[in-house]
Design an enzyme around this catalytic site. Structure first.
Site: not given
Length: 412
Positions: A196, A350, A380
């Site tokens: 991330s 995502d 995500h």
């Protein structure tokens, strides 16, 4: 005594009432404002997970408005309840690298002095998460790749906004590269992994290191659904997945700007592109454009939109978002072509999917070898659940195992 007892009962009833209101709000928010595409596995589990996340943020926001503490302190405090992992097959030590706290994991089976090394940078948008929240991934990487894993406990915004967190990562990485042999690591076999926003930091750190001739060259970078640009929040993935939890488009941009500035900023104009000067938009369109996204990723819907009129005020508020340590996709080609072999993981559902696809194209166009893994039913944060058996999704381990498989092929 009677008055005191009545007061405590009122406080108890008020607390229950507030939690009931939050519960009702959470159910409404999940039903009315989120959208789960059919391709997502275990949709009910994701709805429940997102409800808990949203509940935590709303409660934290209430405490912030009451002046008790800022909202991210509450999220961090919740993370402290995660139990520390024990592993008889690993040696685990908390150290400090040039002022930056780190945790290092040594597999007991690895040959001393010739180990592979991994620098791991956790997610959390530079606002929350920690060594503790990423421990399960680090354990899995250490075991699965037979590597020494070093995880960085960088400082967090809003107390320490950009560029402090990413500079902490850079400082710890430089120390590890310089002193690799002291930790039993071969300095020519060190990779940087980020999940991330940690993927953002990993990309930025690798770019900073390519010009350092005094350091060993990083062997590879692994970027797991990274955030990489602030020019266009209307790419196909942002349009298709803007209401897919847990990283809604507006939520993600709010987090990112809090990390950037340490303050709350109205993001409506930024979502429409009003923060980008026309001259810069023209410069970056060769790198950041829906034209560079393969057509199959537009099949779920995409409508090109013109950006809103440029706002000098918005630009001044967020202009540092154009720096490459914040938006690595904006780096010049002479930096990109020097980057190490790369693994990129993207998820279909995502908002950041297209950031990864655009970076993949830029790397390939500049001759950098890229291994790409796309999670067709992923969203995500899916890999961050690795090791949490009760909340793992069908593709969680698939993500992690593909990262491990990349490492096994890297050192053949």
């Amino acid at each position: 005594m009677a008055f005191g007892g009545t007061l405590w009962m009122l406080i108890l009833y008020l607390t229950i009432f507030i939690h009931l209101l939050l519960l009702v709000w959470g159910i409404y928010y999940n039903l009315a404002r989120t959208h789960l595409p059919r391709g997502i596995s275990r949709p009910v589990a994701l709805i429940l997970f997102n409800f808990l996340v949203g509940y935590g943020f709303v409660l934290a926001g209430i405490l912030e408005k009451l002046g008790i503490c800022h909202r991210y302190s509450i999220i961090r405090a919740i993370c402290l309840f995660i139990p520390k992992m024990k592993d008889p097959k690993l040696i685990i030590r908390d150290l400090v690298f040039d002022g930056v706290p780190v945790r290092v994991y040594w597999p007991k089976t690895s040959p001393a002095g010739n180990r592979k090394g991994i620098i791991f940078l956790h997610g959390g948008v530079g606002l929350f998460a920690s060594i503790r929240t990423s421990a399960r991934i680090c354990h899995s990487l250490a075991h699965g790749t037979d590597s020494v894993v070093m995880c960085v406990e960088f400082r967090l915004a809003p107390e320490h906004p950009y560029p402090v967190p990413v500079q902490d990562c850079l400082t710890a990485a430089i120390h590890f590269l310089k002193n690799a042999k002291e930790y039993g690591v071969d300095p020519s076999r060190i990779a940087i992994v980020g999940e991330s926003s940690g993927g953002t930091f990993a990309a930025a750190v690798c770019q900073e290191l390519v010009t350092r001739e005094d350091l060993p060259r990083v062997r590879a970078q692994v970027l797991v659904y990274p955030f990489l640009q602030t020019v266009d929040f209307d790419l196909p993935s942002y349009q298709q997945n803007h209401t897919v939890p847990p990283l809604f488009r507006k939520r993600g941009v709010k987090f990112g700007l809090t990390y950037l500035t340490g303050k709350k900023i109205n993001v409506d104009g930024i979502l429409k592109g009003a923060h980008v000067p026309p001259v810069l938009r023209e410069k970056y369109k060769k790198w950041i454009s829906a034209d560079n996204i393969p057509e199959e990723f537009k099949a779920r819907g995409y409508v090109p939109k013109a950006p809103a009129p440029f706002s000098e005020e918005l630009y001044e508020q967020v202009k540092r978002a154009g720096e490459t340590m914040f938006s690595p996709l904006l780096a010049e080609d002479d930096i990109i072509r020097q980057l190490p072999e790369t693994f990129i993981l993207t998820c279909e559902y995502d908002v950041l999917r297209d950031d990864g696809l655009l970076y993949k194209k830029r790397l390939e166009d500049n001759g950098v070898p890229v291994t790409w893994f796309h999670v067709q039913d992923g969203f995500h944060g899916i890999m961050a659940m690795a090791g949490w058996r009760s909340i793992e999704f069908p593709s969680t381990q698939k993500c992690l195992q593909n990262v491990i498989h990349f490492f096994k092929g890297l050192y053949k």
